[in-house]
Design a protein around this motif. Structure first.
Motif, PDB file in Angstrom:
ATOM      1  N   UNK A 153     -17.246 -18.328   2.542  1.00 36.22           N
ATOM      2  CA  UNK A 153     -17.734 -18.674   3.785  1.00 36.22           C
ATOM      3  C   UNK A 153     -16.535 -19.304   4.620  1.00 36.22           C
ATOM      4  N   UNK A 154     -15.824 -20.259   3.806  1.00 41.39           N
ATOM      5  CA  UNK A 154     -14.410 -20.575   4.180  1.00 41.39           C
ATOM      6  C   UNK A 154     -13.571 -19.436   4.528  1.00 41.39           C
ATOM      7  N   UNK A 155     -13.183 -18.650   3.648  1.00 40.21           N
ATOM      8  CA  UNK A 155     -12.347 -17.547   3.836  1.00 40.21           C
ATOM      9  C   UNK A 155     -12.584 -16.537   4.910  1.00 40.21           C
ATOM     10  N   UNK A 156     -14.131 -16.148   4.856  1.00 33.89           N
ATOM     11  CA  UNK A 156     -14.496 -15.302   5.955  1.00 33.89           C
ATOM     12  C   UNK A 156     -14.394 -15.916   7.392  1.00 33.89           C
ATOM     13  N   UNK A 202     -24.574 -18.270   5.969  1.00 36.28           N
ATOM     14  CA  UNK A 202     -24.312 -17.323   7.101  1.00 36.28           C
ATOM     15  C   UNK A 202     -23.468 -18.077   7.960  1.00 36.28           C
ATOM     16  N   UNK A 203     -22.889 -17.240   8.927  1.00 29.71           N
ATOM     17  CA  UNK A 203     -22.104 -17.852  10.014  1.00 29.71           C
ATOM     18  C   UNK A 203     -22.722 -17.047  11.180  1.00 29.71           C
ATOM     19  N   UNK A 204     -22.934 -18.063  12.362  1.00 27.48           N
ATOM     20  CA  UNK A 204     -23.426 -17.366  13.857  1.00 27.48           C
ATOM     21  C   UNK A 204     -21.722 -17.291  14.669  1.00 27.48           C
ATOM     22  N   UNK A 205     -21.631 -15.750  14.857  1.00 27.16           N
ATOM     23  CA  UNK A 205     -20.315 -15.534  15.582  1.00 27.16           C
ATOM     24  C   UNK A 205     -20.734 -15.439  16.893  1.00 27.16           C
ATOM     25  N   UNK A 249     -24.156 -12.742   7.070  1.00 23.09           N
ATOM     26  CA  UNK A 249     -24.368 -13.780   5.749  1.00 23.09           C
ATOM     27  C   UNK A 249     -23.044 -13.579   5.141  1.00 23.09           C
ATOM     28  N   UNK A 250     -22.950 -14.730   4.346  1.00 27.59           N
ATOM     29  CA  UNK A 250     -21.728 -14.594   3.574  1.00 27.59           C
ATOM     30  C   UNK A 250     -21.951 -13.656   2.330  1.00 27.59           C
ATOM     31  N   UNK A 251     -21.319 -12.719   2.027  1.00 29.75           N
ATOM     32  CA  UNK A 251     -21.279 -11.823   1.022  1.00 29.75           C
ATOM     33  C   UNK A 251     -20.508 -12.039  -0.056  1.00 29.75           C
ATOM     34  N   UNK A 252     -20.151 -10.920  -1.075  1.00 25.30           N
ATOM     35  CA  UNK A 252     -19.408 -11.208  -1.916  1.00 25.30           C
ATOM     36  C   UNK A 252     -17.894 -10.706  -1.324  1.00 25.30           C
ATOM     37  N   UNK A 253     -16.765 -11.105  -2.206  1.00 22.77           N
ATOM     38  CA  UNK A 253     -15.493 -10.841  -1.557  1.00 22.77           C
ATOM     39  C   UNK A 253     -15.480  -9.325  -1.028  1.00 22.77           C
ATOM     40  N   UNK A 254     -15.838  -8.444  -1.723  1.00 22.89           N
ATOM     41  CA  UNK A 254     -15.918  -7.086  -1.424  1.00 22.89           C
ATOM     42  C   UNK A 254     -16.920  -6.548  -0.066  1.00 22.89           C
ATOM     43  N   UNK A 255     -17.751  -7.013  -0.059  1.00 19.34           N
ATOM     44  CA  UNK A 255     -18.809  -6.974   1.038  1.00 19.34           C
ATOM     45  C   UNK A 255     -17.871  -7.692   2.375  1.00 19.34           C
ATOM     46  N   UNK A 256     -17.281  -8.723   2.218  1.00 22.48           N
ATOM     47  CA  UNK A 256     -16.721  -9.559   3.475  1.00 22.48           C
ATOM     48  C   UNK A 256     -15.519  -8.838   3.783  1.00 22.48           C
ATOM     49  N   UNK A 257     -14.908  -8.211   2.813  1.00 22.92           N
ATOM     50  CA  UNK A 257     -13.806  -7.214   3.220  1.00 22.92           C
ATOM     51  C   UNK A 257     -14.198  -5.976   3.988  1.00 22.92           C
ATOM     52  N   UNK A 258     -15.369  -5.640   3.521  1.00 24.07           N
ATOM     53  CA  UNK A 258     -15.855  -4.016   3.919  1.00 24.07           C
ATOM     54  C   UNK A 258     -16.218  -4.526   5.526  1.00 24.07           C
ATOM     55  N   UNK A 259     -16.773  -5.857   5.851  1.00 21.07           N
ATOM     56  CA  UNK A 259     -17.107  -6.290   7.250  1.00 21.07           C
ATOM     57  C   UNK A 259     -15.812  -6.102   8.124  1.00 21.07           C
ATOM     58  N   UNK A 260     -14.826  -6.958   7.385  1.00 30.62           N
ATOM     59  CA  UNK A 260     -13.536  -7.154   7.999  1.00 30.62           C
ATOM     60  C   UNK A 260     -12.859  -5.895   8.393  1.00 30.62           C
ATOM     61  N   UNK A 261     -12.913  -4.797   7.632  1.00 30.42           N
ATOM     62  CA  UNK A 261     -12.245  -3.444   7.751  1.00 30.42           C
ATOM     63  C   UNK A 261     -12.973  -2.598   8.748  1.00 30.42           C
TER      64      UNK A 261
END
Ligand SMILES: *Cc1c(COP(=O)(O)O)cnc(C)c1O
Length: 377
Positions: A303-306, A324-327, A362-374
């Motif tokens: 969560x901190x990283x995301x 999860x985070x609310x953006x 939602x806070x995912x795995x690092x892989x999922x979070x990276x997919x979101x970011x990209x």
């Protein structure tokens, strides 16, 4: 001889036969058709819309569930005695103060059915958990939706305004629903604030504190409502195995309350509401403290990283004690939600909550979070 005049009946519609409370309800919005999306996107899908746990369940829970499958030809224990004993030992409360639910959702619904009716009102916060207004409507009770704290609030933007909630309680109020931390805002209030709230509410008003995200929370001053339960017989705490224990598909929740509250809920509870696999899985998950610790640690670091990575790209996340985070986009979020959706990244739009400028991720795995970011534009 003329033919019988044809009497045209209107098309059959069972809505007209439903009781008024049910007829006024809308069915749960299940969001996207995830099975179809999994087929379309395959492994590249990132499911960040339902606050599921990226770590997955305890291996010990999986093992217990496999063993329990062989017993599935028998009815499960209608008392859930083994799980209740394990909860009792871990929480330090008598088993007579615990009721088990098919997810905490079922318990939140049951509480309204047991304690409220059209002559009563139910109080909850404007951006409180979505089940609160549904439970109220299902009981035919009158909803009192209390304005949330403003977006500008320093520590709890869109959060519960406990002062206003206490003031909203009327003579006819039977229930107050609070979520701490809350979904979808991620916000929380401290134990001292809850104690002050309880001191202002008459004992005949049941106060439900939904602690679905309790295990993720580590903010100073935020412990659990459970420590107030002994001194406040009108306090009801609900918890779930769906989030930190990563067993959302099993449907296991529980409440801790005064034994007389539990006794009332037991009258309406379906006797076999928890299946035997779920009972065994939850009991084993509860015993695996290490796995829970891993789940908490992973969520906190991811969560901190995301949040930091989103901030670097100019996205504002509201404070969160959850998974999860609310953006807050400051503009309608529909376009971004569709953009992500087209790239196999599922997040939750919040228009239905009255927060159309936000997305819940939602806070995912690092892989999922990276997919979101990209996938961001
Ligand atoms: C996810 C969630 C629950 C848990 O629901 P279950 O029925 O136990 O899966 C309860 N309350 C809130 C606020 C939630 O976000």
């Amino acid at each position: 001889m003329s033919a019988q005049p044809q009497r045209r009946e209107p098309p059959f519609d069972a809505t007209r036969l439903a009781n008024p409370a049910t007829a006024a309800l809308r069915a749960y919005d299940p969001g996207h058709d995830l099975p179809a999306l999994r087929q379309r996107f395959g492994v590249t899908i990132a499911e960040l819309g339902s606050n599921e746990n990226a770590l997955g369940p305890s291996p010990r829970a999986l093992e217990a569930m496999r063993a329990a499958l062989a017993e599935s030809y028998r009815y499960p224990d209608p008392r859930g005695a083994a799980l209740k004993a394990a909860l009792s030992a871990q929480l330090g409360v008598d088993t007579g103060r615990i009721a088990l639910g098919n997810g905490s959702h079922e318990l939140l619904m049951l509480l309204a059915q047991c304690f409220a009716d059209p002559a009563h009102s139910v109080v909850f916060s404007q951006y409180g958990f979505a089940v609160f207004p549904i439970a109220t409507a299902a009981a035919g009770a009158q909803p009192i939706r209390v304005p949330a704290l403003p977006r500008e609030h320093a520590s709890a933007p869109f959060g519960h305004d406990l002062d206003a909630l206490a003031q909203a309680v009327r003579e006819d109020t039977r229930l107050v629903y609070l979520a701490n931390p809350n979904n979808p805002t991620g916000t929380w209030f401290g134990d001292a604030a809850l104690a002050a709230f309880l001191a202002r509410v008459p004992r005949e008003v049941l106060v439900v504190v939904d602690e679905a995200y309790h295990e993720f929370a580590d903010a100073p001053g935020l412990g659990t409502a459970l420590q107030l339960a002994g001194s406040h017989p009108n306090l009801i705490v609900t918890r779930t195995f769906s989030k930190a224990h990563a067993l959302a598909g099993l449907r296991v929740g529980y409440l801790v309350a005064d034994p007389s509250v539990v006794a009332v809920v037991e009258r309406l509870r379906e006797s076999f509401n928890l299946n035997n696999v779920a009972l065994a899985g939850a009991e084993a998950a509860l015993a695996d403290r290490e796995h829970l610790q891993r789940s908490r640690a992973l969520n906190a670091s991811e969560r901190g990283w995301l949040v930091a990575e989103l901030a670097r790209r100019g996205y504002v996340c509201l404070p969160s004690q959850t998974n999860f985070v609310l953006v807050d986009l400051g503009r309608d979020a529909g376009e971004l939600e569709r953009h992500l959706f087209e790239r196999g990244v599922i997040v939750r739009p919040m228009g239905g909550y009255g927060l159309p400028q936000t997305l819940r991720i939602s806070v995912g795995s690092r892989d999922e979070n990276e997919r979101l970011l990209s996938a961001l534009p």
